[in-house]
Design an enzyme around this catalytic site. Structure first.
Site, mmCIF file in Angstrom:
data_model
loop_
_atom_site.group_PDB
_atom_site.id
_atom_site.type_symbol
_atom_site.label_atom_id
_atom_site.label_comp_id
_atom_site.label_asym_id
_atom_site.label_seq_id
_atom_site.Cartn_x
_atom_site.Cartn_y
_atom_site.Cartn_z
ATOM 1 N N SER A 46 0.999 -1.282 -0.076
ATOM 2 C CA SER A 46 0.088 -0.093 0.410
ATOM 3 C C SER A 46 0.458 1.551 -0.066
ATOM 4 O O SER A 46 1.654 1.386 -0.923
ATOM 5 C CB SER A 46 -0.995 -0.011 1.384
ATOM 6 N N ASP A 170 -5.886 -2.774 -2.516
ATOM 7 C CA ASP A 170 -4.611 -2.849 -2.036
ATOM 8 C C ASP A 170 -4.294 -3.989 -1.562
ATOM 9 O O ASP A 170 -4.710 -4.668 -0.595
ATOM 10 C CB ASP A 170 -5.442 -1.738 -0.817
#
Length: 282
Positions: A46, A170
């Protein structure tokens, strides 16, 4: 093309996810380069994929200082800008997310000095969650920008990223602090750069909006703790402190608030520098 292994006994930087709180990792990186610690491998998730890709492209003190400027630009660039009506308009049009991907893509394209993994100075991998396979997927070649965008595609905020017909969200959904990946790639010394949430004790939720936060924290910490418990002999892990006396909790839901970026970088830098001073003298 660079190798995707740190080699036996190499040094790895592991950069975790955490949205705007990822500014703390910049301070930790600064402390590491000041102490002459250079990675043989970088892995990220991320926002840690953003920081990790930039340091893997140029692991010099000057480049780390430039990363601070990138974060200051993040605070003013309007990546997550727009009124509530604009965000609702995006959600109505797309039915899946509040913000378009283009502002983040443009910012990363402007600051990433290379286009592919093969051009990086240090081997780098980042993780994203495959929707179709319901599994983690590690990127180690091809387009660097697309891979980082996939790793940063926060559900509900940004759209999934399609790569070769597969859709990704993500990386924090599957591996928030990927120590295990660094071990699997041969690292002998691992520096964990995180956003500070693992320092905050968990308590039963008392408000509706805390339920999802606590549940996610259990999931992310469980895997991290499992990775640490399963370390093979001879592997050393340094979990750098974030310097946050009141570690962030539910306030992290204010993902558009970049007001504390400078302070977070400076606190993490001071705390990590002190930690490294102590470990060097031990």
């Amino acid at each position: 093309m660079v190798s995707t292994s740190s080699g036996p006994g190499g040094t790895a930087f592991v950069l975790g996810g955490g949205g705007v709180l990822g500014a703390a990792e910049v301070g930790m990186l600064r402390a590491l380069v000041e102490h002459g610690v250079r990675p043989d491998l970088v892995v990220g998730t991320s926002v840690g994929a953003v920081n990790g890709a930039l340091v893997a492209a140029d692991p010099t003190p000057a480049a780390v200082e430039q990363l601070r400027s990138v974060w200051e630009e993040l605070a003013s660039s309007g990546i997550f800008a727009g009124s509530m009506f604009a965000r609702m308009g995006t959600l109505v049009r797309t039915r899946t997310h509040l913000h378009p991907r283009e502002p983040l893509r443009d910012l990363l394209a402007a600051h990433l000095p290379v286009q592919t993994f093969a051009e990086l100075q240090v081997p780098f991998q980042c993780v994203a969650a495959s929707i179709e396979r319901a599994a983690e997927h590690w990127f180690s070649d091809g387009s660097l920008l697309d891979a980082v965008l996939a790793s940063c595609a926060v559900p509900g905020l940004l759209p999934p990223v399609e790569i070769d017909g597969e859709h990704f969200l993500d990386g924090g959904l599957v591996h928030s602090i990927p120590v295990g990946r660094a071990v699997a790639l041969g690292a002998g010394t691992i520096y964990v750069l995180h956003v500070g949430r693992i320092d905050r004790p968990l308590r039963p939720p008392t408000r509706p909006w805390e339920v999802a936060t606590v549940a996610f924290e259990i999931a992310r910490r469980h895997r991290f703790a499992g990775d640490l418990a399963a370390l093979p002999p001879g592997v050393t892990v340094h979990v750098l402190p974030s310097g946050d006396t009141a570690p962030p909790g539910a306030a992290n839901l204010r993902y558009r608030d970049f007001s504390a970026v400078r302070d977070r970088i400076d606190r993490a830098h001071a705390a990590a520098r002190e930690y490294l001073d102590r470990t060097e003298g031990a």
